[in-house]
Motif scaffolding. Sequence first.
Motif, mmCIF file in Angstrom:
data_model
loop_
_atom_site.group_PDB
_atom_site.id
_atom_site.type_symbol
_atom_site.label_atom_id
_atom_site.label_comp_id
_atom_site.label_asym_id
_atom_site.label_seq_id
_atom_site.Cartn_x
_atom_site.Cartn_y
_atom_site.Cartn_z
ATOM 1 N N MET A 1 0.659 -1.101 -0.045
ATOM 2 C CA MET A 1 -0.179 0.028 -0.149
ATOM 3 C C MET A 1 0.997 1.391 -0.047
ATOM 4 O O MET A 1 1.634 1.467 0.827
ATOM 5 C CB MET A 1 -0.957 0.026 1.238
ATOM 6 C CG MET A 1 -1.725 -1.151 1.319
ATOM 7 S SD MET A 1 -3.097 -1.127 0.275
ATOM 8 C CE MET A 1 -3.698 0.524 0.272
ATOM 9 N N GLN A 2 0.577 2.269 -0.917
ATOM 10 C CA GLN A 2 1.285 3.550 -0.771
ATOM 11 C C GLN A 2 0.629 4.472 -0.136
ATOM 12 O O GLN A 2 -0.713 4.610 -0.417
ATOM 13 C CB GLN A 2 1.588 3.989 -2.224
ATOM 14 C CG GLN A 2 2.806 3.189 -2.966
ATOM 15 C CD GLN A 2 3.158 3.954 -4.404
ATOM 16 O OE1 GLN A 2 2.565 4.754 -4.772
ATOM 17 N NE2 GLN A 2 4.344 3.478 -4.703
ATOM 18 N N LEU A 3 1.001 5.353 0.653
ATOM 19 C CA LEU A 3 0.624 6.255 1.348
ATOM 20 C C LEU A 3 0.956 7.604 1.248
ATOM 21 O O LEU A 3 2.425 7.580 1.486
ATOM 22 C CB LEU A 3 0.194 5.819 3.120
ATOM 23 C CG LEU A 3 -0.854 6.074 3.738
ATOM 24 C CD1 LEU A 3 -2.075 6.087 3.246
ATOM 25 C CD2 LEU A 3 -0.793 5.700 5.375
ATOM 26 N N HIS A 4 0.409 8.655 1.297
ATOM 27 C CA HIS A 4 0.793 10.027 1.027
ATOM 28 C C HIS A 4 1.186 10.512 2.574
ATOM 29 O O HIS A 4 0.774 10.093 3.513
ATOM 30 C CB HIS A 4 -0.319 10.903 0.520
ATOM 31 C CG HIS A 4 0.276 12.442 0.166
ATOM 32 N ND1 HIS A 4 0.500 13.413 0.978
ATOM 33 C CD2 HIS A 4 0.662 12.670 -0.987
ATOM 34 C CE1 HIS A 4 0.780 14.139 0.180
ATOM 35 N NE2 HIS A 4 1.170 13.939 -0.942
ATOM 36 N N PRO A 5 2.315 11.366 2.494
ATOM 37 C CA PRO A 5 2.895 11.713 3.916
ATOM 38 C C PRO A 5 1.786 12.537 4.790
ATOM 39 O O PRO A 5 1.952 12.433 5.815
ATOM 40 C CB PRO A 5 3.976 12.766 3.540
ATOM 41 C CG PRO A 5 4.436 11.995 2.057
ATOM 42 C CD PRO A 5 3.356 11.776 1.518
ATOM 43 N N ARG A 6 0.727 12.926 4.165
ATOM 44 C CA ARG A 6 -0.101 13.911 4.715
ATOM 45 C C ARG A 6 -1.004 12.963 5.867
ATOM 46 O O ARG A 6 -1.780 13.347 6.911
ATOM 47 C CB ARG A 6 -0.999 14.895 4.060
ATOM 48 C CG ARG A 6 -2.075 13.861 3.203
ATOM 49 C CD ARG A 6 -3.183 14.782 2.468
ATOM 50 N NE ARG A 6 -3.722 13.842 1.276
ATOM 51 C CZ ARG A 6 -3.539 14.276 0.122
ATOM 52 N NH1 ARG A 6 -2.767 15.134 -0.340
ATOM 53 N NH2 ARG A 6 -4.244 13.595 -0.774
ATOM 54 N N HIS A 7 -1.053 11.643 5.434
ATOM 55 C CA HIS A 7 -1.857 10.576 6.349
ATOM 56 C C HIS A 7 -0.859 10.109 7.411
ATOM 57 O O HIS A 7 -1.578 9.323 8.273
ATOM 58 C CB HIS A 7 -2.258 9.342 5.606
ATOM 59 C CG HIS A 7 -2.986 9.919 4.403
ATOM 60 N ND1 HIS A 7 -4.220 10.314 4.656
ATOM 61 C CD2 HIS A 7 -3.046 10.026 2.881
ATOM 62 C CE1 HIS A 7 -5.083 10.773 3.454
ATOM 63 N NE2 HIS A 7 -4.006 10.386 2.385
ATOM 64 N N PHE A 8 0.335 10.788 7.622
ATOM 65 C CA PHE A 8 1.284 10.325 8.642
ATOM 66 C C PHE A 8 0.812 10.820 9.816
ATOM 67 O O PHE A 8 0.126 11.869 9.907
ATOM 68 C CB PHE A 8 2.583 10.504 8.452
ATOM 69 C CG PHE A 8 3.223 9.684 7.165
ATOM 70 C CD1 PHE A 8 2.631 8.691 6.624
ATOM 71 C CD2 PHE A 8 4.586 10.217 6.951
ATOM 72 C CE1 PHE A 8 3.221 8.209 5.469
ATOM 73 C CE2 PHE A 8 4.861 9.418 5.607
ATOM 74 C CZ PHE A 8 4.285 8.634 4.926
ATOM 75 N N GLY A 9 1.105 10.075 11.144
ATOM 76 C CA GLY A 9 0.678 10.863 12.472
ATOM 77 C C GLY A 9 0.230 9.668 13.136
ATOM 78 O O GLY A 9 0.353 8.418 13.046
ATOM 79 N N ARG A 10 -0.511 10.109 14.236
ATOM 80 C CA ARG A 10 -1.055 8.900 15.183
ATOM 81 C C ARG A 10 -2.076 8.085 14.526
ATOM 82 O O ARG A 10 -2.335 6.943 15.220
ATOM 83 C CB ARG A 10 -1.584 9.496 16.504
ATOM 84 C CG ARG A 10 -2.978 10.574 16.349
ATOM 85 C CD ARG A 10 -3.281 10.867 17.653
ATOM 86 N NE ARG A 10 -2.517 12.081 18.040
ATOM 87 C CZ ARG A 10 -2.818 12.716 19.000
ATOM 88 N NH1 ARG A 10 -4.137 12.661 19.590
ATOM 89 N NH2 ARG A 10 -2.067 13.782 19.114
ATOM 90 N N ASN A 11 -2.918 8.480 13.401
ATOM 91 C CA ASN A 11 -3.814 7.575 12.895
ATOM 92 C C ASN A 11 -3.246 6.722 11.452
ATOM 93 O O ASN A 11 -4.161 6.522 10.740
ATOM 94 C CB ASN A 11 -4.908 8.552 12.342
ATOM 95 C CG ASN A 11 -5.613 9.133 13.419
ATOM 96 O OD1 ASN A 11 -5.528 8.554 14.783
ATOM 97 N ND2 ASN A 11 -6.474 10.141 13.265
#
Length: 176
Positions: free
Chosen positions: A11-21
Amino acid sequence: MFFHIVLERNMQLHPRHFGRNLRENLVSKLMKDVEGTCSGRHGFVVAITGIENVGKGLIRDGTGFVTFPVKYQCVVFRPFKGEILEAVVTMVNKMGFFAEAGPVQIFVSNHLIPDDMEFQSGDIPNYTTSDGSVKIQKDTEVRLKIIGTRVDATEIFCIGTIKDDFLGVINDPAAV
């Protein structure tokens, strides 16, 4: 037939989705991307039932996206030759009829419909017995047997028959 299997996907995830969630975002993206799809090897993915493992992310050069290997459990539907299914008729023509059993579309040729049933054209095309007691038209529920499948990379096609014992109409909406 339904199976509960373990699959893996990057799965590829954009950096804006990083964090506690991060994990929740990854799981919701996985569900959105995978549920309802079809792979020729495993069949139609009905639902994701659990996440077994989320591996360490690998940063993609130049984009900032991160690729995570995700191992998940899911329920898949894969029809097999000889399987008996209940389906809803979606279209009737002189060549036969199409029916749907969940996500799979099944074609039943007029050669695989009992000989006592005749095609009736008109505003509601249907197959009717000579005495008029049984009628197959759009939205009729039928029990059929799969006699052949063709598997593509993203789709599964089936050929069925109702020319056998205990097969045919199980619920006719026109009779109500």
